[in-house]
Design a protein around this motif. Structure first.
Motif, PDB file in Angstrom:
ATOM      1  N   UNK A   1       0.836  -1.195   0.000  1.00  0.00           N
ATOM      2  CA  UNK A   1       0.000   0.000   0.000  1.00  0.00           C
ATOM      3  C   UNK A   1       0.874   1.249   0.000  1.00  0.00           C
ATOM      4  N   UNK A   2       2.014   1.171   0.673  1.00  0.00           N
ATOM      5  CA  UNK A   2       3.042   2.210   0.689  1.00  0.00           C
ATOM      6  C   UNK A   2       4.361   1.531   0.324  1.00  0.00           C
ATOM      7  N   UNK A   3       5.442   2.283   0.300  1.00  0.00           N
ATOM      8  CA  UNK A   3       6.740   1.735  -0.079  1.00  0.00           C
ATOM      9  C   UNK A   3       7.183   0.592   0.830  1.00  0.00           C
ATOM     10  N   UNK A   4       6.871   0.660   2.143  1.00  0.00           N
ATOM     11  CA  UNK A   4       7.325  -0.351   3.094  1.00  0.00           C
ATOM     12  C   UNK A   4       6.191  -1.053   3.833  1.00  0.00           C
ATOM     13  N   UNK A   5       4.965  -0.771   3.521  1.00  0.00           N
ATOM     14  CA  UNK A   5       3.833  -1.235   4.318  1.00  0.00           C
ATOM     15  C   UNK A   5       2.735  -1.784   3.420  1.00  0.00           C
ATOM     16  N   UNK A   6       2.046  -2.841   3.882  1.00  0.00           N
ATOM     17  CA  UNK A   6       0.953  -3.384   3.075  1.00  0.00           C
ATOM     18  C   UNK A   6       0.200  -4.491   3.785  1.00  0.00           C
ATOM     19  N   UNK A   7      -0.661  -5.153   3.016  1.00  0.00           N
ATOM     20  CA  UNK A   7      -1.462  -6.263   3.540  1.00  0.00           C
ATOM     21  C   UNK A   7      -0.959  -7.575   2.947  1.00  0.00           C
ATOM     22  N   UNK A   8      -1.237  -8.686   3.668  1.00  0.00           N
ATOM     23  CA  UNK A   8      -0.675  -9.973   3.296  1.00  0.00           C
ATOM     24  C   UNK A   8      -1.692 -11.104   3.492  1.00  0.00           C
ATOM     25  N   UNK A   9      -2.653 -11.293   2.541  1.00  0.00           N
ATOM     26  CA  UNK A   9      -3.529 -12.454   2.625  1.00  0.00           C
ATOM     27  C   UNK A   9      -2.766 -13.720   2.239  1.00  0.00           C
ATOM     28  N   UNK A  10      -3.069 -14.844   2.926  1.00  0.00           N
ATOM     29  CA  UNK A  10      -2.329 -16.069   2.657  1.00  0.00           C
ATOM     30  C   UNK A  10      -3.038 -17.310   3.157  1.00  0.00           C
ATOM     31  N   UNK A  11      -2.645 -18.455   2.607  1.00  0.00           N
ATOM     32  CA  UNK A  11      -3.134 -19.767   3.022  1.00  0.00           C
ATOM     33  C   UNK A  11      -1.911 -20.656   3.196  1.00  0.00           C
ATOM     34  N   UNK A  12      -1.784 -21.286   4.375  1.00  0.00           N
ATOM     35  CA  UNK A  12      -0.659 -22.170   4.673  1.00  0.00           C
ATOM     36  C   UNK A  12      -1.180 -23.542   5.082  1.00  0.00           C
ATOM     37  N   UNK A  13      -0.335 -24.556   4.911  1.00  0.00           N
ATOM     38  CA  UNK A  13      -0.715 -25.918   5.265  1.00  0.00           C
ATOM     39  C   UNK A  13       0.429 -26.574   6.028  1.00  0.00           C
ATOM     40  N   UNK A  14       0.083 -27.308   7.095  1.00  0.00           N
ATOM     41  CA  UNK A  14       1.061 -28.067   7.873  1.00  0.00           C
ATOM     42  C   UNK A  14       0.625 -29.522   7.913  1.00  0.00           C
ATOM     43  N   UNK A  15       1.560 -30.439   7.651  1.00  0.00           N
ATOM     44  CA  UNK A  15       1.280 -31.876   7.755  1.00  0.00           C
ATOM     45  C   UNK A  15       2.432 -32.534   8.494  1.00  0.00           C
ATOM     46  N   UNK A  16       2.116 -33.242   9.582  1.00  0.00           N
ATOM     47  CA  UNK A  16       3.168 -33.950  10.306  1.00  0.00           C
ATOM     48  C   UNK A  16       3.671 -35.114   9.450  1.00  0.00           C
ATOM     49  N   UNK A  17       4.947 -35.457   9.659  1.00  0.00           N
ATOM     50  CA  UNK A  17       5.578 -36.490   8.844  1.00  0.00           C
ATOM     51  C   UNK A  17       5.719 -37.812   9.566  1.00  0.00           C
ATOM     52  N   UNK A  18       5.333 -37.890  10.836  1.00  0.00           N
ATOM     53  CA  UNK A  18       5.393 -39.147  11.581  1.00  0.00           C
ATOM     54  C   UNK A  18       6.793 -39.647  11.824  1.00  0.00           C
TER      55      UNK A  18
END
Length: 193
Positions: free
Chosen positions: A58-75
């Protein structure tokens, strides 16, 4: 006549100022996809992090950050000591970011915001053994997780050639005071307007 001259002068000034301004830059955006490792600290699962995020400046150093993350254990835990555990979750997040350092070579950014977690955890709750120490019966606890928490990241970006951005992110997600998930991710980003 004075009013006409004054009106012409104001009209000339407004026209000149409208055309002499620099055009407003389009907002820069970076879409990133990343892979990394992490740890779920509640029942101690080591796992894989997959990230997708969009940074909108939105500015030179500032903004918004929509995101989707996923975590899966590996056992990769010791089943003989801890029993079976599994954890998987999708995190839907949208927060703010601020670049502490930003120049032509590197960028160091802090991301914070709310995080919605939708997932499932399974772990061995009780085990029964025979006289030889072999497991004869196990009871599992399966929890469906739907909760709201927070996320925070510290990102180090470099290699800003043309449209590609490399990033290493130290990630943390939590629901209370301490982080529930901690991990490190490498992301490859594509810059566009």
């Amino acid at each position: 006549m004075k009013k006409l001259v004054l009106f012409s002068f104001v009209l000339l000034f407004v026209s000149f100022s409208a055309f002499s301004q620099e055009p407003q830059k389009a907002k820069e955006k970076i879409y990133s996809f990343g892979l990394g490792i992490g740890n779920e600290n509640n029942i101690g699962n080591f796992g894989l992090n997959v990230t997708n995020d969009l940074k909108i400046y939105l500015l030179n150093r500032f903004g918004v950050n929509p995101r989707v993350n996923y975590f899966q254990s590996l056992g990769l835990n010791d089943e003989e000591v801890n029993g079976f555990t599994s954890y998987s979750a999708v995190f839907v997040e949208c927060g703010l970011f601020y670049s502490i350092v930003k120049n032509s070579k590197i960028e160091i950014t802090i991301n914070v915001g709310p995080s919605g977690e939708f997932g499932n955890s399974t772990y061995a709750e009780m085990r029964q053994y025979d006289e030889n120490g072999n497991v004869t019966n196990e009871r599992f606890n399966n929890e469906y997780i739907r909760t709201l928490g927070y996320y925070t990241d510290l990102e180090f970006s470099w290699g800003k050639r043309k449209n590609l951005v490399n990033t290493i992110a130290i990630k943390a997600n939590g629901f209370y005071i301490y982080p529930e998930f901690v991990g490190i991710v490498y992301k490859l980003g594509l810059r566009f307007k």
